[in-house]
Design a protein around this motif. Structure first.
Motif, PDB file in Angstrom:
ATOM      1  N   ASP A  87       3.182   6.109  12.046  1.00 49.99           N
ATOM      2  CA  ASP A  87       2.460   5.798  10.809  1.00 49.99           C
ATOM      3  C   ASP A  87       3.438   6.276   9.761  1.00 49.99           C
ATOM      4  O   ASP A  87       3.819   7.364   9.689  1.00 49.99           O
ATOM      5  CB  ASP A  87       1.235   6.487  10.962  1.00 49.99           C
ATOM      6  CG  ASP A  87       0.349   6.251  11.729  1.00 49.99           C
ATOM      7  OD1 ASP A  87       0.089   5.231  12.208  1.00 49.99           O
ATOM      8  OD2 ASP A  87      -0.844   7.150  12.205  1.00 49.99           O
ATOM      9  N   TYR A  89       3.514   6.341   5.663  1.00 43.61           N
ATOM     10  CA  TYR A  89       2.894   6.437   4.291  1.00 43.61           C
ATOM     11  C   TYR A  89       3.661   5.820   3.114  1.00 43.61           C
ATOM     12  O   TYR A  89       4.722   6.507   2.730  1.00 43.61           O
ATOM     13  CB  TYR A  89       2.216   7.778   4.235  1.00 43.61           C
ATOM     14  CG  TYR A  89       1.211   8.198   4.814  1.00 43.61           C
ATOM     15  CD1 TYR A  89      -0.301   7.909   4.526  1.00 43.61           C
ATOM     16  CD2 TYR A  89       1.438   8.824   6.156  1.00 43.61           C
ATOM     17  CE1 TYR A  89      -1.104   8.247   5.537  1.00 43.61           C
ATOM     18  CE2 TYR A  89       0.723   9.291   6.933  1.00 43.61           C
ATOM     19  CZ  TYR A  89      -0.661   8.643   6.850  1.00 43.61           C
ATOM     20  OH  TYR A  89      -1.544   9.115   7.607  1.00 43.61           O
ATOM     21  N   ALA A  92       1.234   2.867  -2.605  1.00 45.72           N
ATOM     22  CA  ALA A  92       0.565   1.441  -2.940  1.00 45.72           C
ATOM     23  C   ALA A  92       1.239   0.550  -3.771  1.00 45.72           C
ATOM     24  O   ALA A  92       1.135  -0.750  -3.425  1.00 45.72           O
ATOM     25  CB  ALA A  92      -0.930   1.894  -3.340  1.00 45.72           C
ATOM     26  N   LEU A  95       3.660  -1.522  -2.124  1.00 46.84           N
ATOM     27  CA  LEU A  95       3.173  -2.219  -1.248  1.00 46.84           C
ATOM     28  C   LEU A  95       3.073  -3.502  -2.317  1.00 46.84           C
ATOM     29  O   LEU A  95       3.304  -4.604  -1.517  1.00 46.84           O
ATOM     30  CB  LEU A  95       1.917  -1.842  -0.398  1.00 46.84           C
ATOM     31  CG  LEU A  95       2.135  -0.780   0.552  1.00 46.84           C
ATOM     32  CD1 LEU A  95       0.752  -0.474   1.243  1.00 46.84           C
ATOM     33  CD2 LEU A  95       3.118  -1.106   1.539  1.00 46.84           C
ATOM     34  N   LYS A 120       0.437  -6.084   3.032  1.00 43.18           N
ATOM     35  CA  LYS A 120      -0.943  -5.553   3.113  1.00 43.18           C
ATOM     36  C   LYS A 120      -0.868  -4.036   3.893  1.00 43.18           C
ATOM     37  O   LYS A 120       0.039  -4.012   4.611  1.00 43.18           O
ATOM     38  CB  LYS A 120      -1.801  -6.449   4.236  1.00 43.18           C
ATOM     39  CG  LYS A 120      -2.018  -8.156   3.099  1.00 43.18           C
ATOM     40  CD  LYS A 120      -2.878  -8.697   4.157  1.00 43.18           C
ATOM     41  CE  LYS A 120      -3.167 -10.188   3.456  1.00 43.18           C
ATOM     42  NZ  LYS A 120      -3.110 -10.497   1.991  1.00 43.18           N
ATOM     43  N   GLU A 121      -2.161  -3.333   3.697  1.00 43.33           N
ATOM     44  CA  GLU A 121      -1.864  -2.009   4.366  1.00 43.33           C
ATOM     45  C   GLU A 121      -2.175  -2.353   5.663  1.00 43.33           C
ATOM     46  O   GLU A 121      -2.506  -3.428   6.329  1.00 43.33           O
ATOM     47  CB  GLU A 121      -3.257  -1.495   3.794  1.00 43.33           C
ATOM     48  CG  GLU A 121      -4.538  -2.116   4.125  1.00 43.33           C
ATOM     49  CD  GLU A 121      -5.211  -2.958   3.048  1.00 43.33           C
ATOM     50  OE1 GLU A 121      -6.057  -2.355   2.573  1.00 43.33           O
ATOM     51  OE2 GLU A 121      -4.803  -3.994   2.880  1.00 43.33           O
ATOM     52  N   PHE A 122      -1.449  -1.405   6.585  1.00 44.29           N
ATOM     53  CA  PHE A 122      -1.443  -1.365   7.863  1.00 44.29           C
ATOM     54  C   PHE A 122      -0.683  -2.542   8.446  1.00 44.29           C
ATOM     55  O   PHE A 122      -0.939  -3.031   9.775  1.00 44.29           O
ATOM     56  CB  PHE A 122      -2.949  -1.513   8.550  1.00 44.29           C
ATOM     57  CG  PHE A 122      -3.974  -0.650   8.100  1.00 44.29           C
ATOM     58  CD1 PHE A 122      -3.620   0.868   8.330  1.00 44.29           C
ATOM     59  CD2 PHE A 122      -5.019  -0.836   7.156  1.00 44.29           C
ATOM     60  CE1 PHE A 122      -4.153   1.928   7.642  1.00 44.29           C
ATOM     61  CE2 PHE A 122      -5.701   0.404   6.643  1.00 44.29           C
ATOM     62  CZ  PHE A 122      -5.220   1.696   7.134  1.00 44.29           C
ATOM     63  N   THR A 146       3.466   1.362  11.193  1.00 46.30           N
ATOM     64  CA  THR A 146       2.276   0.895  10.668  1.00 46.30           C
ATOM     65  C   THR A 146       2.244   1.439   9.122  1.00 46.30           C
ATOM     66  O   THR A 146       2.445   2.793   8.994  1.00 46.30           O
ATOM     67  CB  THR A 146       1.134   1.456  11.506  1.00 46.30           C
ATOM     68  OG1 THR A 146       1.226   0.918  12.763  1.00 46.30           O
ATOM     69  CG2 THR A 146      -0.263   0.882  10.806  1.00 46.30           C
ATOM     70  N   ILE A 148       0.803   2.597   5.834  1.00 45.28           N
ATOM     71  CA  ILE A 148      -0.300   3.153   5.312  1.00 45.28           C
ATOM     72  C   ILE A 148      -0.162   3.415   3.842  1.00 45.28           C
ATOM     73  O   ILE A 148       0.774   4.153   3.527  1.00 45.28           O
ATOM     74  CB  ILE A 148      -0.979   4.476   6.115  1.00 45.28           C
ATOM     75  CG1 ILE A 148      -1.089   4.184   7.574  1.00 45.28           C
ATOM     76  CG2 ILE A 148      -2.279   5.201   5.487  1.00 45.28           C
ATOM     77  CD1 ILE A 148      -1.356   4.986   8.345  1.00 45.28           C
ATOM     78  N   PRO A 149      -1.247   2.858   3.000  1.00 48.83           N
ATOM     79  CA  PRO A 149      -0.941   3.028   1.709  1.00 48.83           C
ATOM     80  C   PRO A 149      -1.330   4.495   1.230  1.00 48.83           C
ATOM     81  O   PRO A 149      -2.281   5.131   1.801  1.00 48.83           O
ATOM     82  CB  PRO A 149      -1.848   2.223   0.897  1.00 48.83           C
ATOM     83  CG  PRO A 149      -2.838   1.714   1.901  1.00 48.83           C
ATOM     84  CD  PRO A 149      -2.343   1.798   3.355  1.00 48.83           C
ATOM     85  N   LYS A 150      -0.545   4.963   0.327  1.00 49.33           N
ATOM     86  CA  LYS A 150      -0.688   6.362  -0.275  1.00 49.33           C
ATOM     87  C   LYS A 150      -0.969   6.215  -1.836  1.00 49.33           C
ATOM     88  O   LYS A 150      -0.184   5.389  -2.498  1.00 49.33           O
ATOM     89  CB  LYS A 150       0.594   7.114  -0.044  1.00 49.33           C
ATOM     90  CG  LYS A 150       0.642   8.398  -0.589  1.00 49.33           C
ATOM     91  CD  LYS A 150       1.771   9.370  -0.190  1.00 49.33           C
ATOM     92  CE  LYS A 150       3.004   8.895  -1.035  1.00 49.33           C
ATOM     93  NZ  LYS A 150       4.250   9.710  -0.617  1.00 49.33           N
TER      94      LYS A 150
END
Length: 172
Positions: A87, A89, A92, A95, A120-122, A146, A148-150
């Motif tokens: 994962d 982070y 956002a 992204l 996109k997230e994930f 993967t 993951i947005p923070k």
């Protein structure tokens, strides 16, 4: 006649191997110490056998020493065979607008991940050759990140208002 032990190593040790010293008591009461080279690529639950390092039986023969390898997984990581799932982070905003991010691998290398605009997230990114080595062949698996947005806290109200204006002008 066999002696069963277990040892725990970190996932990062699977990348390069690890040397450990195991100590154990024989049925004669004698304590032995053995230097063990745990090879790169070992799997969780794998047994290593050392013939004739176990307890004494008839005619001065000895049983075997069996060492069960446990691999401790850090939080945010999973392993399937030689592939590592991590994962990651990411801010956002990165992204949304795209960015390059340095990713540190478990063996200490730094690789640059290109995050395209509007990721996109994930979303998963596969980095070939950055997984763990295969126990027999040495060929490395993949690192699968993967995203993951923070969400960062923005203290500047002017900036928050500008972002709201931008959001209101987005097309979906």
């Amino acid at each position: 006649p066999h002696i069963h032990l277990q040892t725990t190593i970190e996932l990062k040790d699977v990348y390069i191997g690890k040397k450990v010293v195991v100590s154990y008591r024989l049925n004669t009461g004698q304590v032995e110490h053995l230097n063990v080279d745990i090879p790169a690529g070992v799997q969780n639950g794998m047994n290593m056998r050392f013939r004739q390092y176990g307890n004494y039986v008839q005619n001065n023969l000895r049983g075997d020493l069996l060492i069960l390898i446990n691999v401790k997984m850090p939080k945010g990581y999973q392993r399937e065979r030689n592939d590592i799932f991590q994962d990651t982070y990411i801010n956002a905003l990165d992204l949304i607008v795209g960015a390059k991010k340095d990713i540190k691998t478990l063996d200490g290398k730094t690789i640059s991940l290109n995050i395209p605009t509007a990721t996109k997230e994930f979303t998963k990114f596969k980095l070939s050759g950055y997984g763990t080595p295969d126990f027999k062949t040495g060929k490395r698996g993949n690192l699968i990140l993967t995203v993951i947005p923070k969400i960062e806290k923005i203290a500047d109200n002017n900036l928050v208002n500008k972002l709201k204006k931008i959001r209101n002008n987005l097309t979906s």
